[in-house]
Design a protein around this motif. Structure first.
Motif, short mmCIF file in Angstrom:
data_model
loop_
_atom_site.label_atom_id
_atom_site.label_comp_id
_atom_site.label_asym_id
_atom_site.label_seq_id
_atom_site.Cartn_x
_atom_site.Cartn_y
_atom_site.Cartn_z
N PRO A 194 0.76 -1.33 0.05
CA PRO A 194 -0.07 -0.08 0.10
C PRO A 194 0.66 1.24 -0.07
O PRO A 194 0.33 2.01 -0.75
CB PRO A 194 -0.80 0.08 1.19
CG PRO A 194 -0.88 -1.56 1.77
CD PRO A 194 0.43 -1.90 1.13
N GLU A 221 0.39 5.64 -7.24
CA GLU A 221 -0.97 6.01 -7.62
C GLU A 221 -0.98 7.43 -7.49
O GLU A 221 -1.72 7.90 -8.66
CB GLU A 221 -2.07 5.40 -6.56
CG GLU A 221 -3.50 5.44 -7.02
CD GLU A 221 -4.02 4.71 -8.20
OE1 GLU A 221 -3.37 3.61 -8.39
OE2 GLU A 221 -5.09 4.59 -8.46
N TRP A 254 -5.42 -2.61 7.25
CA TRP A 254 -5.03 -3.26 5.91
C TRP A 254 -4.97 -5.01 6.11
O TRP A 254 -5.46 -5.67 5.15
CB TRP A 254 -3.37 -3.05 5.62
CG TRP A 254 -3.56 -1.78 4.94
CD1 TRP A 254 -3.11 -0.76 5.50
CD2 TRP A 254 -3.81 -1.29 3.67
NE1 TRP A 254 -3.17 0.42 4.71
CE2 TRP A 254 -3.87 0.03 3.67
CE3 TRP A 254 -4.36 -2.07 2.77
CZ2 TRP A 254 -4.01 0.68 2.51
CZ3 TRP A 254 -4.81 -1.41 1.33
CH2 TRP A 254 -4.63 0.06 1.17
N LYS A 260 -10.36 -10.05 0.66
CA LYS A 260 -10.19 -9.84 -0.70
C LYS A 260 -9.80 -11.43 -1.15
O LYS A 260 -9.27 -12.24 -0.27
CB LYS A 260 -9.05 -9.06 -1.13
CG LYS A 260 -9.33 -7.44 -0.80
CD LYS A 260 -7.99 -6.77 -1.39
CE LYS A 260 -8.24 -5.29 -0.85
NZ LYS A 260 -7.32 -4.42 -1.26
N GLU A 272 -7.13 -10.74 -6.08
CA GLU A 272 -7.23 -9.25 -5.78
C GLU A 272 -6.32 -8.61 -4.90
O GLU A 272 -5.84 -7.65 -5.18
CB GLU A 272 -8.85 -8.67 -5.37
CG GLU A 272 -8.85 -7.19 -5.59
CD GLU A 272 -10.22 -7.01 -4.82
OE1 GLU A 272 -11.34 -7.80 -4.80
OE2 GLU A 272 -10.34 -5.94 -4.65
N GLN A 276 -3.23 -7.65 -7.00
CA GLN A 276 -3.62 -6.63 -8.23
C GLN A 276 -3.15 -5.19 -7.61
O GLN A 276 -2.72 -4.99 -6.50
CB GLN A 276 -4.82 -6.70 -8.70
CG GLN A 276 -5.22 -7.96 -9.50
CD GLN A 276 -6.74 -7.97 -9.85
OE1 GLN A 276 -7.66 -7.27 -9.06
NE2 GLN A 276 -7.05 -8.79 -10.80
N ASP A 277 -3.45 -4.28 -8.49
CA ASP A 277 -3.24 -2.95 -8.20
C ASP A 277 -3.59 -2.16 -6.92
O ASP A 277 -4.59 -2.82 -6.48
CB ASP A 277 -3.43 -2.16 -9.31
CG ASP A 277 -2.63 -2.16 -10.44
OD1 ASP A 277 -2.81 -1.87 -11.64
OD2 ASP A 277 -1.18 -2.70 -10.08
N PHE A 278 -3.15 -1.31 -6.48
CA PHE A 278 -3.67 -0.80 -5.33
C PHE A 278 -5.09 -0.43 -5.21
O PHE A 278 -5.44 0.53 -5.98
CB PHE A 278 -2.69 0.32 -5.04
CG PHE A 278 -3.16 1.21 -3.76
CD1 PHE A 278 -3.89 2.38 -4.06
CD2 PHE A 278 -2.67 0.81 -2.48
CE1 PHE A 278 -4.08 3.16 -3.02
CE2 PHE A 278 -3.02 1.74 -1.60
CZ PHE A 278 -3.77 2.82 -1.62
N THR A 279 -5.61 -0.94 -4.29
CA THR A 279 -7.10 -0.36 -4.03
C THR A 279 -7.46 -0.46 -2.46
O THR A 279 -6.80 -1.08 -1.58
CB THR A 279 -8.17 -1.64 -4.35
OG1 THR A 279 -7.96 -2.92 -3.90
CG2 THR A 279 -8.22 -1.51 -5.87
N PHE A 280 -8.28 0.34 -2.05
CA PHE A 280 -8.66 0.40 -0.69
C PHE A 280 -9.68 -0.64 -0.33
O PHE A 280 -9.34 -1.68 0.26
CB PHE A 280 -9.24 1.78 -0.41
CG PHE A 280 -8.45 2.90 0.04
CD1 PHE A 280 -8.17 3.79 -0.57
CD2 PHE A 280 -7.58 2.66 1.15
CE1 PHE A 280 -7.17 4.89 -0.22
CE2 PHE A 280 -6.58 3.54 1.42
CZ PHE A 280 -6.40 4.55 0.77
N PRO A 285 -12.11 -3.88 -1.26
CA PRO A 285 -12.29 -4.70 -2.25
C PRO A 285 -13.34 -4.53 -3.15
O PRO A 285 -14.28 -4.05 -3.00
CB PRO A 285 -12.72 -5.98 -1.34
CG PRO A 285 -13.14 -5.65 0.04
CD PRO A 285 -12.67 -4.08 0.12
N ARG A 286 -12.99 -5.17 -4.49
CA ARG A 286 -13.73 -5.04 -5.53
C ARG A 286 -14.87 -5.88 -5.19
O ARG A 286 -16.14 -5.42 -5.43
CB ARG A 286 -13.26 -5.31 -7.05
CG ARG A 286 -12.05 -4.26 -7.31
CD ARG A 286 -11.94 -4.19 -8.88
NE ARG A 286 -10.79 -3.37 -8.80
CZ ARG A 286 -9.33 -3.39 -9.24
NH1 ARG A 286 -9.16 -4.76 -9.33
NH2 ARG A 286 -8.61 -2.78 -9.26
#
Lengths: 406, 314, 291
Positions: free
Chosen positions: B153, B160, C45, C52, C56, C59-63, C65-66
């Motif tokens: 992160p 990002e 975190w 997740k 996922e 995968q790229d940085f996300t806050f 979960p999709r």
């Protein structure tokens, strides 16, 4: 240990399905043999497992069947002699792959493990990204990788190859994969360290060139776990990783999209050809275990072709089956996994051309000599010959301490 | 009044001591009954292995085999020849431990002070603050590893939002690796300090503070002259235990940096462990572990002198 | 002596925050926010990773979960996790109880009684921490195997006091030392025996400390790894920490499952602490102990 219980220990496989498949085969043997109670345990992590094995030996209560650190314990005289057992069984089902037997044979000619699978280290690569710059094919030579990699990668997001250089076990394989392709080697025929062999110099140079071309992620040296290259590939951050098929296996379960874009190939070649590591997964028994006399029967049951076929199918693709007949299926002949089968046919153990050596584990997992040697050349600017001299001294130190005289 | 009665009583006590008491101490019987079990357990579970380890350090012993006596060879080898790196490991151990202890003390004291105040939902905050300690060290190590990772992160946000050009390779650079490691240790270990200080602060009488306030002492003076002295023995013991545990920290260093990059974060205990287990050499590993012991014995001796001095000497 | 005369209920200083000045109040709240964030962010975190999918996480940085995935928790709970929790609890509770009881006796004797060898024993307790578990485990396992306890949770109950007991003793020593000795002396003169003093004066006054020490001792035992790994060989008898480590097989990392497991593992100590908080407050607002 509860008396009357037959114990089987092995380091945790890459997933629980594999653990169960292996463990339960022993349980079945127990049931079919006078209702012998069998308990199996999968144990996390490598130094911890050695710690546990040693403590149990020291306390006089070792488990019956084990899979790990066999070369080391054989040099201490603690594990069984399986020469007859293996020779009796190796001709079944089309015969066992040579590498299976060779990597189970110690320097003194004694077979120290009943092989049940072949672990191979192919490169797993991005068909889409690398194919785009190389006509849909994987790199054929290291030079090609250095030349075309920068066209395929987009640092710092993606790098060409997750080449392992840190203080974790994979570095030894990655280094040797390059070294062998230049005719280099880690040890000579007798198992004496030979890192100062001049052929290794070219290999070290090539790795340095790879580093200078920035095709390797900069954090490679700082890595301390063997899952680094797996994860780097799985995250899409590296386009190639040379590793057992655990990567492919993970993708098939967790990320089908990326799995479809992943190919398996032969390693890039050098002037001496293309080579890959292969080795047997095998079991043996501790002579001092309470039920040691029953162990040979359990081992023999375990390596019967029908039982191994069951295990192999349950974790399809993780290992190459040890019996040739089992690789006559479509899966092993025509799918991308056929590349793995090819490696099983001419793969090498790390100490090639010598038999497995007891000093290798220390050098790979405790001293990280080769990793340090590369660090000296790349990050400290040491001359390659000097670094080789230094590494040779370190290796010889382990050799003298741990090897019995030839 | 009570004071005088006390003094008289004490003098009576002295006069009535038996010869046994003069040799073994005034309260020897009761004491040994009370402290006996502790001593027994410690002797059985620790002294025997301790002695075993000392003997081991004088042997050349590989895992699984019996040892052969080699006297001081392990120590000699460690200090100069093949097992070089002593000096570096020693410095790393010192820097790591000192940094961590200092950090934990400051953060712990600050946190405890805050949580000792009248703030809303105080108990919830106290519960939250305990969390890092509740997680096994190995897990917090993995979590921080994940956070610091090139694809984690922190770097994720950097990429990002474009704060920097390149990622921060936390564990690649020796200058960042050690501080990052210390940070993680502080994160997971501070609750120990915080809670001890909190508990100690509860025992300090509010009257003292009120009296000082009336006398016009400001917050800092109240802290310096009342809180700190009142916490003295708690500070000493917490510091002592924490120092020993922190410097012996294996799991977190092992997981986060493996001792790297290039041994920049290898402490003596880690070095000993690597030699003993993956390196198969129990004897040499034991010897390295022994090397640190004298330093700690001295540290412990002086730290605990005041604590062990009794208030009532007869 | 004014000090011990009246023990006010803790936490209710006259004037509370007002007495420290506005500047400090702001600092207090600022620090509070900072510390809370600093503590909570990693857990945030951890939680995100635990919900997740494996894919996922990489995968790229996300806050957020999709898609929220509860499979990790499900797998754990339907697996061996329950029995591991049970084992860990049994062992930790037993070790802690033993240590707090024996430790109280020992700590009192060392701080208040006079006997030869007092400081040697006290220091000796600390010296036992100077050797790491990574060296002690082999001889300790020999002891365990020798008494026939290997591969059972009893082996851990026997061995864990080796690190929880010295700890409890020393922590209690430091708290006992802070209790004004005049209280005890007064009681002794009144004819109360030593044990009476211990049970009626010292322990009640040290109650918050006892809770804290219990808690730390429990957590130390709960989080221990090496001995649990070496002494126990059957999957049902394993503790939670060894089980968690199994989330890494060969060179594959099951982050989601490990984070889920880690959160579950952290729960019992945290719950204990929250409950204990209430008990302490209750006990203290009942008036404490009058001198």
């Amino acid at each position: 240990m509860v008396s009357g219980v037959f114990n089987v220990w092995f380091s945790a496989n890459w997933n629980t399905v594999t653990d169960e498949a292996v463990g339960n085969t022993f349980v079945e043997w127990g049931k079919a043999n006078g209702g012998q109670k069998v308990e199996w345990q999968s144990i996390p992590g490598s130094p911890q497992l050695l710690a546990k094995q040693s403590a149990s030996l020291a306390a006089g209560q070792p488990p019956e069947v084990v899979r790990d650190n066999l070369v080391y314990f054989h040099s201490q005289g603690e594990v069984g002699n399986l020469t007859d057992l293996v020779n009796k069984n190796k001709t079944q089902a089309g015969g066992m792959y040579e590498i299976g037997i060779r990597s189970a044979t110690a320097g003194d000619g004694i077979i120290i493990g009943a092989p049940y699978a072949i672990d191979v280290w192919p490169p797993q690569w991005r068909i889409d990204e690398i194919g785009a710059v190389n006509n849909g094919k994987f790199f054929e030579t290291w030079d090609q990788l250095i030349e075309l990699g920068p066209k395929a990668q987009k640092p710092p997001r993606t790098y060409t190859i997750a080449f392992c250089l840190g203080h974790e076990g994979d570095h030894m394989n990655n280094f040797l994969t390059v070294a062998w392709s230049y005719g280099g080697r880690l040890a000579d025929e007798k198992g004496v360290p030979d890192i100062k062999n001049p052929a290794n110099k070219a290999a070290i140079e090539t790795i340095k060139r790879m580093w200078d071309a920035k095709v390797i992620p900069p954090d490679s040296f700082a890595q301390t776990i063997t899952s680094w290259n797996n994860e780097t590939y799985q995250k899409g951050r590296a386009l190639v990783a040379i590793n057992p098929a655990t990567i492919m296996g993970w993708l098939l379960v967790n990320d089908k999209e990326l799995a479809d874009k992943t190919g398996i190939a032969q390693n890039p070649a050098g002037p001496a050809g293309s080579f890959a590591e292969g080795g047997a997964l095998m079991f043996n028994y501790f002579k001092k275990a309470k039920l040691a006399d029953k162990a040979p029967s359990a081992l023999e049951y375990f390596i019967q072709p029908p039982n191994l076929e069951k295990i192999s199918k349950s974790v399809e693709g993780r290992f190459v089956p040890v019996y040739r007949d089992h690789t006559k299926t479509d899966f092993w002949q025509t799918s991308k996994f056929a590349e793995m089968r090819k490696i099983a046919e001419n793969g090498r153990n790390r100490e090639y051309p010598a038999a497995p050596q007891p000093w290798l584990a220390e050098v790979t997992d405790a001293k990280y000599t080769i990793s340090d040697m590369m660090n000296k050349v790349i990050n400290e600017g040491m001359k390659i010959e000097d670094a080789q001299e230094w590494a040779q001294k370190e290796l010889m130190d382990s050799y003298t301490k741990l090897s019995k005289p030839a | 009044m009570a004071q005088q009665q006390l003094a008289i009583g004490a003098r009576h006590e002295v006069a009535r001591r038996s010869p046994l008491q003069r040799v073994l101490g005034r309260d020897w019987l009761l004491s040994w009954l009370m402290v006996g079990p502790v001593v027994l357990i410690v002797l059985a579970l620790l002294i025997y292995p301790f002695a075993d380890a000392i003997l081991l350090s004088f042997q050349d012993r590989f895992i699984g085999k019996a040892g052969t006596w080699i006297g001081l060879d392990n120590y000699v080898a460690f200090f100069n020849g093949v097992d070089s790196g002593f000096g570096k490991a020693f410095v790393v151990t010192f820097v790591f431990t000192a940094g961590a202890i200092l950090g934990k003390f400051i953060v712990g004291m600050a946190m405890a002070s805050v949580l000792n105040q009248e703030i809303p939902m105080r108990n919830i905050f106290r519960g939250i603050m305990f969390l890092p300690w509740a997680v096994p060290a190995v897990v917090s190590a993995y979590v921080w590893r994940f956070l610091f990772d090139t694809t984690g992160p922190i770097n994720g946000m950097i990429a990002e939002y474009g704060w920097m050009d390149d990622y921060i390779y936390f564990f690649n650079d020796a200058r960042i690796a050690l501080p990052a490691l210390i940070l993680v240790t502080i994160w997971s270990g501070t609750p120990f300090w915080t809670m001890n200080f909190l508990a100690g602060m509860q025992a300090i009488s509010k009257e003292l503070y009120e009296a000082a306030e009336i006398d016009g002492a400001d917050t800092i003076r109240r802290f310096w002259y009342i809180t700190l002295p009142g916490l003295q023995s708690v500070i000493v013991v917490t510091a002592m235990l924490s120092t020993i545990w922190t410097s012996a920290n294996l799991t977190q260093i092992f997981v986060l940096t493996g001792g790297g990059p290039n041994y920049a974060t290898t402490t003596l205990p880690l070095y000993a462990y690597l030699t003993a287990i993956p390196g198969h050499r129990l004897g040499a590993g034991a010897a390295i572990s022994m090397v640190i012991v004298p330093f700690y014995m001295i540290l412990v001796y002086f730290l605990t002198r005041k604590m062990l001095r009794q208030e009532q000497e007869s | 002596m004014a000090v011990a005369a009246q023990a006010r209920p803790r936490g209710s200083s006259r004037g509370g925050l007002r007495s420290i000045g506005t500047g400090w109040v702001i600092a207090t709240y600022a620090l509070l926010i900072f510390f809370t964030l600093w503590t909570v962010v990693p857990f945030f975190w951890m939680f995100l990773a635990s919900v997740k999918t494996n894919k996922e996480i990489y995968q790229d940085f996300t806050f957020l979960p999709r898609q929220w995935y509860w499979g990790h928790y499900y797998d754990l709970i339907t697996g061996h996790y329950g029995s591991w929790m049970r084992n860990s609890t049994t062992v930790s509770v037993a070790a802690t109880l033993l240590s707090i009881i024996l430790g109280s006796f020992g700590a009192y004797a060392i701080t208040r009684l006079q006997f030869t060898g007092r400081s040697v024993i006290a220091r000796g307790l600390v010296f036992t921490y100077l050797l790491p578990a990574s060296l002690l485990f082999i001889p300790l396992f020999q002891i365990v195997a020798g008494v026939g306890l290997s591969n059972s949770v009893f082996s851990l109950m026997l061995i864990y006091p080796s690190f929880t007991l010295p700890f409890c003793t020393w922590m209690l020593m430091s708290y006992f030392k802070n209790i004004p000795i005049e209280l005890e002396e007064a009681a002794l003169i009144d004819g109360c025996g030593r044990l009476g003093v211990l049970f009626r004066i010292v322990l009640p006054l040290a109650a918050p400390a006892l809770v804290v020490v219990c808690l730390f001792s429990f957590t130390n035992a709960w989080n221990e790894f090496l001995y649990a790994l070496v002494f126990i060989s059957s999957r049902e008898q394993q503790t939670v920490t060894v089980g968690l480590a199994l989330m890494q097989g060969e060179d594959v990392f099951y982050w989601g499952k490990m984070m889920a497991g880690a959160l579950l593992t952290a729960l019992p100590p945290v719950i204990m602490y929250t409950l204990a908080q209430r008990l302490v407050i209750q006990g203290l607002t009942m008036g404490g102990v009058k001198g």
